[in-house]
Design an enzyme around this catalytic site. Structure first.
Site, PDB file in Angstrom:
ATOM      1  N   ASP A   1       0.838  -1.183   0.000  1.00 57.56           N
ATOM      2  CA  ASP A   1       0.000   0.000   0.000  1.00 57.56           C
ATOM      3  C   ASP A   1       0.883   1.248   0.000  1.00 57.56           C
ATOM      4  O   ASP A   1       1.700   1.430   0.899  1.00 57.56           O
ATOM      5  CB  ASP A   1      -0.908  -0.015   1.234  1.00 57.56           C
ATOM      6  CG  ASP A   1      -1.866   1.151   1.266  1.00 57.56           C
ATOM      7  OD1 ASP A   1      -1.422   2.270   1.595  1.00 57.56           O
ATOM      8  OD2 ASP A   1      -3.054   0.948   0.975  1.00 57.56           O
TER       9      ASP A   1
ATOM     10  N   ASP B   1       0.486   8.183  -8.479  1.00 61.42           N
ATOM     11  CA  ASP B   1      -0.444   7.895  -9.569  1.00 61.42           C
ATOM     12  C   ASP B   1      -1.181   6.611  -9.250  1.00 61.42           C
ATOM     13  O   ASP B   1      -1.022   5.591  -9.930  1.00 61.42           O
ATOM     14  CB  ASP B   1       0.321   7.776 -10.898  1.00 61.42           C
ATOM     15  CG  ASP B   1      -0.609   7.564 -12.085  1.00 61.42           C
ATOM     16  OD1 ASP B   1      -1.792   7.939 -11.987  1.00 61.42           O
ATOM     17  OD2 ASP B   1      -0.148   7.028 -13.110  1.00 61.42           O
TER      18      ASP B   1
END
Length: 250
Positions: free
Chosen positions: A113, A131
């Protein structure tokens, strides 16, 4: 739950999709390291702000087709690049179909993550490029104030944060405000492109003042040396009135 991943090709360009027509990444097959999509080029606009050999340490959050990762690996050989991608299947597809480089001393892909990685590590980077979206184009924790504050704390003294946001989403203005607050107002929002991608740049360190003419000279050098065409981006900034007195202040 794994992502639905589709790949298409047209006119010598290979595209990555996450179960829809929305393009998540693209690669010109004859130039796999080039930045084919406008927003990926604008994600690298931080190269206008500092002269080479900046950046030395790069963190990319979100892999997609690996466009930015390949660009950094090919054109910035002195930089060490870490990519954090939450979906292992995206990593596998980038390796198999989009010519992602193998891990090495200067290139590494971490499955995890991105928000947790930044908030739980004490490393510092010169450039952090974010992004990351889910299949519904939502950035989740990657658009929160605590995350952007963590990015500020993990940037070097000449650090730049580059964030891809979807300007047509309801959370766009909130994300911009969060970046602005985390960086004490030192943020530049590029005018959104035709695809709706809006890139935000935020900086840490000494104040920057760069004349538009100097930015155009730097852009010409980047185009000649790396094929990175940021001239149209500067045109849009000038047309939008974002550079008062033809001066970028950050």
């Amino acid at each position: 739950m794994s992502l639905p991943i589709d790949i298409s090709e047209e006119a010598g360009i290979r595209y990555l999709h996450f179960g829809s027509d929305w393009v998540q990444g693209a690669m010109r097959i004859r130039k796999p390291w080039a930045l084919e999509l406008v927003y990926t080029r604008e994600m690298m606009a931080g190269l206008l702000l500092h002269p080479a050999p900046w950046p030395k340490k790069v963190l990319l959050i979100g892999l997609g087709a690996g466009s930015m990762a390949k660009f950094v690996h090919h054109h910035l050989p002195e930089a060490r690049c870490t990519v954090v991608e939450i979906a292992p299947e995206v990593h596998a597809v980038a390796r198999q179909f989009f010519r992602l480089p193998e891990d090495s001393a200067r290139f590494q892909v971490v499955i995890g993550d991105g928000a947790e990685y930044v908030m739980n590590h004490d490393k510092h980077w010169d450039l952090i490029a974010v992004d990351g979206f889910d299949r519904n184009a939502r950035p989740g924790d990657l658009a929160t104030l605590p995350f952007y504050q963590a990015c500020w704390s993990r940037l070097s003294e000449r650090g730049v944060l580059s964030v891809n946001l979807f300007s047509r989403s309801r959370g766009y203005k909130t994300a911009l405000n969060n970046i602005r607050e985390a960086f004490d107002g030192r943020m530049l929002a590029l005018p959104p492109s035709e695809t709706g991608n809006g890139i935000a740049l935020a900086v840490r360190g000494a104040a920057l003042e760069i004349r538009l003419a100097e930015l155009r000279e730097r852009a010409a050098t980047l185009k000649a040396e790396m094929g990175l065409d940021l001239g149209p981006t500067l045109d849009r900034l000038e047309k939008a009135g974002t550079l008062p007195d033809d001066l970028l202040r950050l």
